[in-house]
Scaffold this active site. Structure first.
Site, PDB file in Angstrom:
ATOM      1  CB  SER A 214     113.711  35.017  19.180  1.00 49.28           C
ATOM      2  OG  SER A 214     114.653  35.648  19.965  1.00 49.28           O
TER       3      SER A 214
ATOM      4  CG  ASP B 229     111.566  40.379  24.784  1.00 49.50           C
ATOM      5  OD1 ASP B 229     111.067  39.867  23.763  1.00 49.50           O
ATOM      6  OD2 ASP B 229     112.695  40.052  25.228  1.00 49.50           O
TER       7      ASP B 229
ATOM      8  CG  HIS C 213     112.452  36.597  24.149  1.00 50.04           C
ATOM      9  ND1 HIS C 213     112.327  37.597  23.201  1.00 50.04           N
ATOM     10  CD2 HIS C 213     113.160  35.602  23.559  1.00 50.04           C
ATOM     11  CE1 HIS C 213     112.945  37.223  22.094  1.00 50.04           C
ATOM     12  NE2 HIS C 213     113.453  36.016  22.280  1.00 50.04           N
TER      13      HIS C 213
HETATM   14  O1  LIG Z   1     112.017  30.285  23.394  1.00 48.37           O
HETATM   15  C1  LIG Z   1     113.185  30.628  23.124  1.00 48.37           C
HETATM   16  N1  LIG Z   1     113.551  31.808  22.552  1.00 48.37           N
HETATM   17  C2  LIG Z   1     114.917  31.827  22.316  1.00 48.37           C
HETATM   18  C3  LIG Z   1     115.462  30.613  23.031  1.00 48.37           C
HETATM   19  O2  LIG Z   1     114.282  29.865  23.354  1.00 48.37           O
HETATM   20  C4  LIG Z   1     115.679  33.123  22.576  1.00 48.37           C
HETATM   21  C5  LIG Z   1     116.499  32.901  21.340  1.00 48.37           C
HETATM   22  C6  LIG Z   1     116.839  34.000  20.351  1.00 48.37           C
HETATM   23  O3  LIG Z   1     116.614  33.759  19.172  1.00 48.37           O
HETATM   24  N2  LIG Z   1     117.378  35.220  20.745  1.00 48.37           N
HETATM   25  C7  LIG Z   1     117.611  35.619  22.126  1.00 48.37           C
HETATM   26  C8  LIG Z   1     119.031  36.099  22.332  1.00 48.37           C
HETATM   27  C9  LIG Z   1     119.372  37.218  21.349  1.00 48.37           C
HETATM   28  C10 LIG Z   1     120.793  37.638  21.567  1.00 48.37           C
HETATM   29  O4  LIG Z   1     121.067  38.705  20.670  1.00 48.37           O
HETATM   30  C11 LIG Z   1     122.408  39.058  20.507  1.00 48.37           C
HETATM   31  C12 LIG Z   1     123.425  38.580  21.329  1.00 48.37           C
HETATM   32  C13 LIG Z   1     124.746  38.997  21.093  1.00 48.37           C
HETATM   33  C14 LIG Z   1     125.014  39.885  20.055  1.00 48.37           C
HETATM   34  F1  LIG Z   1     126.273  40.285  19.824  1.00 48.37           F
HETATM   35  C15 LIG Z   1     124.004  40.361  19.237  1.00 48.37           C
HETATM   36  C16 LIG Z   1     122.702  39.941  19.486  1.00 48.37           C
HETATM   37 CL1  LIG Z   1     121.407  40.519  18.495  1.00 48.37          CL
HETATM   38  C17 LIG Z   1     119.171  36.729  19.932  1.00 48.37           C
HETATM   39  C18 LIG Z   1     117.742  36.233  19.734  1.00 48.37           C
HETATM   40  C19 LIG Z   1     115.401  31.930  20.892  1.00 48.37           C
END
Ligand SMILES: O=C1N[C@]2(CO1)C[C@H](C(=O)N1CCC(COc3ccc(F)cc3Cl)CC1)C2
Length: 321
Positions: free
Chosen positions: A140, A257, A287
């Site tokens: 992620s 995802d 995800h």
């Molecule tokens: O097992 C796991 N996985 C996890 C948690 O626990 C999920 C989490 C993780 O890193 N992301 C999921 C959410 C995503 C939101 O993205 C945004 C939000 C607002 C914005 F303005 C621009 C972007 Cl890009 C970023 C990546 C790690």
């Protein structure tokens, strides 16, 4: 006058690397003294909690694991144990503002800090094991950190494994209007929080979702606008870097995802000039694939251990034999 002179003389030159005698020990957000925890101190003087999984015999390679937003490196224990069985030396840290590390919870002044700290930890481990090839595994946001870290040192990594990496914004959450509003709000109230990560989209295995919700080392609060802006900036940086990616990588992504759009992985696989790249799509996968239904989690572990061990260069001594 003499009082100025005497006050100047009283100024003690404090050496920042040595704690003041009698100074309170630096403690983790959970109150544990860092002297009792494996840690590194980053370039801003923040303590980052570290984990190491060292194989019994001679390690064949180093593997750095980069966790994602709001989580920490603890949930990668099972994956690291598996890699250790293949004589790989696995290491990780909780990024600034995450888990048992210091720093404002799930916030960062500049996304580059995550990359700088990862390179510091990688360089430390390379200095201890100079002859070992180095791999990165990222999930992620940790996938974005992995991609940008490998882009800074294009010849340094034997391979990068990306599990549902953040490469592109989710189009639903990043409509032009929402992006415009986020930029506007970032100037006005950067600490304003948007929604939090919806844990139900992490996995189809509800025990994994419950474990995530119950894990107090995870951040369950709302995402700050300023943090979202840093993620957007990282996405824009990756878009520029992808046409020059030539290092080996393996992409694993679920096509159900809802947190990191699979289109980002497809775009990276289709547009990078790397001649050693592989993408594996998990039909219906959510995800956190490594924590999805048992058969998926098992397949992910198998895919990544096989890919990494197949990408360990044969050592010159073996070739000589
Ligand atoms: O097992 C796991 N996985 C996890 C948690 O626990 C999920 C989490 C993780 O890193 N992301 C999921 C959410 C995503 C939101 O993205 C945004 C939000 C607002 C914005 F303005 C621009 C972007 Cl890009 C970023 C990546 C790690």
């Amino acid at each position: 006058g003499s009082d100025v002179l005497s006050s100047l003389l009283r100024v003690s030159v404090t050496d920042s690397s040595m704690p003041e005698p009698g100074a309170a020990p630096r403690r983790s957000p959970q109150g544990v003294p860092y002297s009792d925890l494996p840690h590194i101190v980053n370039a801003d003087g923040l303590h980052l909690f570290c984990r190491y999984w060292e194989p019994a015999g001679q390690p064949r390679a180093l593997v750095f694991i980069a966790h994602g937003a709001g989580e920490h490196c603890g949930p990668y224990d099972e994956m690291a144990q598996k890699l250790k069985e293949f004589s790989l030396l696995v290491f990780a840290h909780d990024h600034v503002g995450h888990g048992q590390s210091e720093g404002d919870r799930m916030n960062i002044k500049d996304f580059q800090i995550y990359i700088r700290d990862s390179l510091q930890h990688i360089d430390l481990m390379k200095s201890r094991h100079p002859d070992l090839p180095v791999f990165i595994v990222g999930h992620s946001m940790g996938g974005a950190i992995s991609i940008l870290t490998a882009c800074e040192r294009p010849g340094d990594f034997a391979g990068v494994v990306l599990i549902a990496p953040l490469v592109q914004m989710n189009p639903e959450s990043a409509t032009p209007f929402k992006v415009f509003m986020a930029k506007l709000l970032n100037h006005m109230v950067p600490s304003l929080t948007m929604g939090s990560i919806e844990s139900k989209w992490l996995s189809r295995d509800k025990r994994q979702v419950e474990a995530y919700d119950a894990d107090e080392l995870n951040y369950h609060g709302g995402m700050r606008v300023s943090f979202g802006m840093q993620l957007m900036a990282a996405v824009e940086r990756m878009e520029r870097e992808i046409p020059s990616i030539s290092w080996p990588f393996l992409l694993l992504h679920g096509d159900a995802d809802k947190l990191c759009d699979i289109r980002g992985s497809r775009m990276m696989h289709d547009n990078s000039p790397s001649t050693d790249k592989k993408i594996k799509i998990y039909e219906g996968g959510y995800h956190a694939l490594h924590h999805d239904l048992p058969e998926v989690a098992e397949s992910v572990l198998k895919e990544l251990t096989t890919w990494i061990t197949e990408h360990i260069p044969a050592t010159t001594s073996q070739e000589a034999q």
